[in-house]
Design a protein around this motif. Structure first.
Motif, PDB file in Angstrom:
ATOM      1  N   SER A 216      -3.086   5.213  -2.270  1.00 22.90           N
ATOM      2  CA  SER A 216      -3.482   6.214  -1.179  1.00 22.90           C
ATOM      3  C   SER A 216      -2.880   7.074  -1.377  1.00 22.90           C
ATOM      4  CB  SER A 216      -3.570   4.948   0.336  1.00 22.90           C
ATOM      5  OG  SER A 216      -4.249   5.944   1.195  1.00 22.90           O
TER       6      SER A 216
ATOM      7  N   LEU B 190       1.465   4.872   0.172  1.00 20.72           N
ATOM      8  CA  LEU B 190       0.762   5.962   0.439  1.00 20.72           C
ATOM      9  C   LEU B 190       1.552   7.262   0.045  1.00 20.72           C
ATOM     10  CD1 LEU B 190       0.544   5.192   4.688  1.00 20.72           C
ATOM     11  CD2 LEU B 190      -0.915   4.722   3.141  1.00 20.72           C
TER      12      LEU B 190
ATOM     13  N   GLN C  73      -9.884   6.291   7.133  1.00 17.97           N
ATOM     14  CA  GLN C  73     -10.027   6.104   6.551  1.00 17.97           C
ATOM     15  C   GLN C  73      -9.059   4.800   6.169  1.00 17.97           C
ATOM     16  OE1 GLN C  73     -10.106   9.083   3.222  1.00 17.97           O
ATOM     17  NE2 GLN C  73     -11.876  10.014   4.118  1.00 17.97           N
ATOM     18  N   LEU C  74      -7.880   4.937   5.845  1.00 21.24           N
ATOM     19  CA  LEU C  74      -6.731   4.402   5.601  1.00 21.24           C
ATOM     20  C   LEU C  74      -6.762   2.702   6.724  1.00 21.24           C
ATOM     21  CD1 LEU C  74      -4.073   2.914   4.849  1.00 21.24           C
ATOM     22  CD2 LEU C  74      -3.039   4.550   6.775  1.00 21.24           C
TER      23      LEU C  74
ATOM     24  N   LEU D  18      -9.717   3.635  -2.103  1.00 22.77           N
ATOM     25  CA  LEU D  18      -8.180   2.017  -1.232  1.00 22.77           C
ATOM     26  C   LEU D  18      -9.291   1.346  -0.859  1.00 22.77           C
ATOM     27  CD1 LEU D  18      -5.632   1.486  -0.057  1.00 22.77           C
ATOM     28  CD2 LEU D  18      -6.869   2.680   2.143  1.00 22.77           C
TER      29      LEU D  18
ATOM     30  N   VAL E 252       0.604  -1.140  -0.184  1.00 20.88           N
ATOM     31  CA  VAL E 252      -0.131  -0.149   0.176  1.00 20.88           C
ATOM     32  C   VAL E 252       1.227   1.424  -0.374  1.00 20.88           C
ATOM     33  CG1 VAL E 252      -1.270   1.464   1.108  1.00 20.88           C
ATOM     34  CG2 VAL E 252      -1.779  -0.920   0.879  1.00 20.88           C
TER      35      VAL E 252
ATOM     36  N   LYS F 293      -8.049  10.877   6.857  1.00 20.09           N
ATOM     37  CA  LYS F 293      -7.372  10.422   6.078  1.00 20.09           C
ATOM     38  C   LYS F 293      -7.419   8.992   7.150  1.00 20.09           C
ATOM     39  CE  LYS F 293      -6.165  10.623   3.117  1.00 20.09           C
ATOM     40  NZ  LYS F 293      -6.491   9.845   1.637  1.00 20.09           N
TER      41      LYS F 293
ATOM     42  N   THR G  83       2.376  -0.835   4.132  1.00 19.48           N
ATOM     43  CA  THR G  83       2.880   0.434   4.036  1.00 19.48           C
ATOM     44  C   THR G  83       4.097   1.103   3.704  1.00 19.48           C
ATOM     45  OG1 THR G  83       2.452   2.174   5.695  1.00 19.48           O
ATOM     46  CG2 THR G  83       0.601   0.388   5.092  1.00 19.48           C
TER      47      THR G  83
END
Length: 425
Positions: free
Chosen positions: A283, A63, A307-308, A259, A61, A304, A331
């Motif tokens: 993301s 970021l 949401q993650l 995401l 993921v 944020k 991440t």
């Protein structure tokens, strides 16, 4: 109308070669997201890895924008943190989980059960070998992961090559029609916006592009039939998945954002036994130069992170404890943020950062890495110092969880960490 790619007019289309038709079909639509489908580097069969590959699926993921690891994994035991961020520091009273020296941002609450279960952990003071505050060049270096060398492929591509990937569905980036730059190279890989939308451009009732392609390449030379076979096999596999209504398991609810939708499709590929070895999802919008906000709902960083956390928690819940035994999610971000807040109650580009790890083999419930401190003498030009190379963390995952005996070809001149961020399979 003249096609600029070959100079052919409409009345000349019947003279196109097999190679030209495949190129046009791929370049035009979602199936154009295939990478490395040429020459002897591909297989004529889809031979999914499910029967051969026994390692973890690595879910990356990214970021993008410069994640502030100091907001997510708060060094509450370092008084310099609170002195540097009088308006945006996360109060100790609001921290959750963590350790005696660190605490997690309250917006990460959806991940707290996994922290307590030991399947969610973090690494602090992690990053690239040298500071780079340019979004573009820092992300390029992050995904190439071979500074000081002539290597130009992406490190996920090199990982797939080292594991013997032979199908585009072994390495997938979800959320974009083009494969992520980290997948650039000879190993077969593909990009898709969603599973349900994955199709050849123009393939529809009355215009059977896929069927025409299959007929056209029957009996063609191997150099042409192999890529076509890869395309058709991947289309068939994703079409079969799309034909089945998907309901996340165990009460998982994915957020309806980029995401969340991407991780939902990654879970579908994993549970559909498509042979997925590595997946890449993005993301964005982590570049918070102003109004980062307090650690309360409605503020930028809080929302944020919420949401993650919701997307990661839904993914882990959907796969369940059994499914997550063979998955490691990690991440990365191009750089962290400055230690000291700026005049706009935001944070400028920095250096050291935090990585989040989620999976059945993760040594969770702890913050890994050597903490350098935030006192002025410990900073690198005002930034958190990097004490752990992000590549070394991933190398440990590749070695212990994905079964790579050596990771030197993936990360030149880098040794994996030995701090135990994951347990060996």
């Amino acid at each position: 109308m003249t096609d600029p790619s070959c100079g052919c007019a409409d009345d000349q289309r019947t003279t196109l070669t097999r190679r030209g038709v495949l190129g046009r079909a791929l370049a035009a639509g979602a199936a154009g997201a295939f990478a490395g489908l040429a020459g002897d580097q591909v297989s004529t069969q889809l031979a999914f890895a499910a029967g051969r590959y026994s390692g973890d699926t690595l879910v990356l993921v990214s970021l993008r924008g410069g994640f502030d690891g100091l907001s997510a994994v708060v060094p509450a035991g370092d008084p310099a943190y609170y002195a540097a961020r009088p308006d945006i520091a996360v109060p100790k009273s609001r921290l959750i989980g963590g350790t005696s020296r660190f605490g997690l941002h309250p917006a990460l609450a959806p991940l707290l059960p996994f922290w307590k279960a030991g399947t969610f952990g973090t690494v602090q003071a992690v990053g690239q070998p040298a500071p780079n505050r340019s979004h573009f060049s820092a992300m390029e270096e992050l995904e190439r992961a071979a500074p000081g060398t002539s290597v130009r492929t992406g490190w996920l591509d090199r990982m797939l090559g080292g594991l013997g990937a032979s199908s585009p569905l072994h390495g997938v980036s979800v959320g974009s029609m083009m494969p992520a730059r980290v997948l650039a190279g000879p190993a077969p890989a593909l990009g898709m916006k969603t599973i349900n939308d994955f199709a050849l451009f123009g393939d529809q009732a009355g215009q059977p592009m896929a069927a025409t392609l299959k007929t056209l390449y029957a009996g063609a030379p191997a150099v042409l039939s192999r890529p076509a076979g890869q395309v058709m096999g991947s289309l068939a596999a994703t079409k079969a998945l799309a034909a089945q209504p998907y309901r996340p398991a165990n009460g998982a609810v994915y957020p309806d954002d980029t995401l969340g939708r991407a991780l939902r499709d990654v879970a579908r590929l994993i549970k559909g036994k498509a042979g997925l070895m590595a997946a890449s999802v993005d993301s964005g919008d982590w570049d918070m130069h102003e109004n980062l906000g307090a650690a309360v709902p409605g503020k930028r960083m809080h929302d944020k992170l919420a949401q993650l956390a919701a997307a990661l928690a839904a993914f882990a819940t959907d796969l369940g404890s059994t499914g997550m035994k063979r998955v490691t999610l990690v991440t990365i971000s191009e750089f962290g943020r400055r230690v000291r807040q700026n005049g706009s109650n935001g944070l400028d580009h920095g250096y050291g950062n935090a990585m989040l790890l989620l999976g059945g083999g993760v040594a969770g419930g702890k913050v890994h890495g050597r903490w350098p401190g935030l006192g002025e003498r410990h900073l690198v030009d005002g930034d958190l110092a990097v004490t752990t190379d992000y590549r070394a963390v991933i190398a440990e995952i590749l070695h212990k969880r994905c079964g790579m005996a050596s990771t030197r070809a993936v990360f030149p001149n880098v040794r994996s960490t030995t701090s135990g961020v994951v347990r060996a399979r």
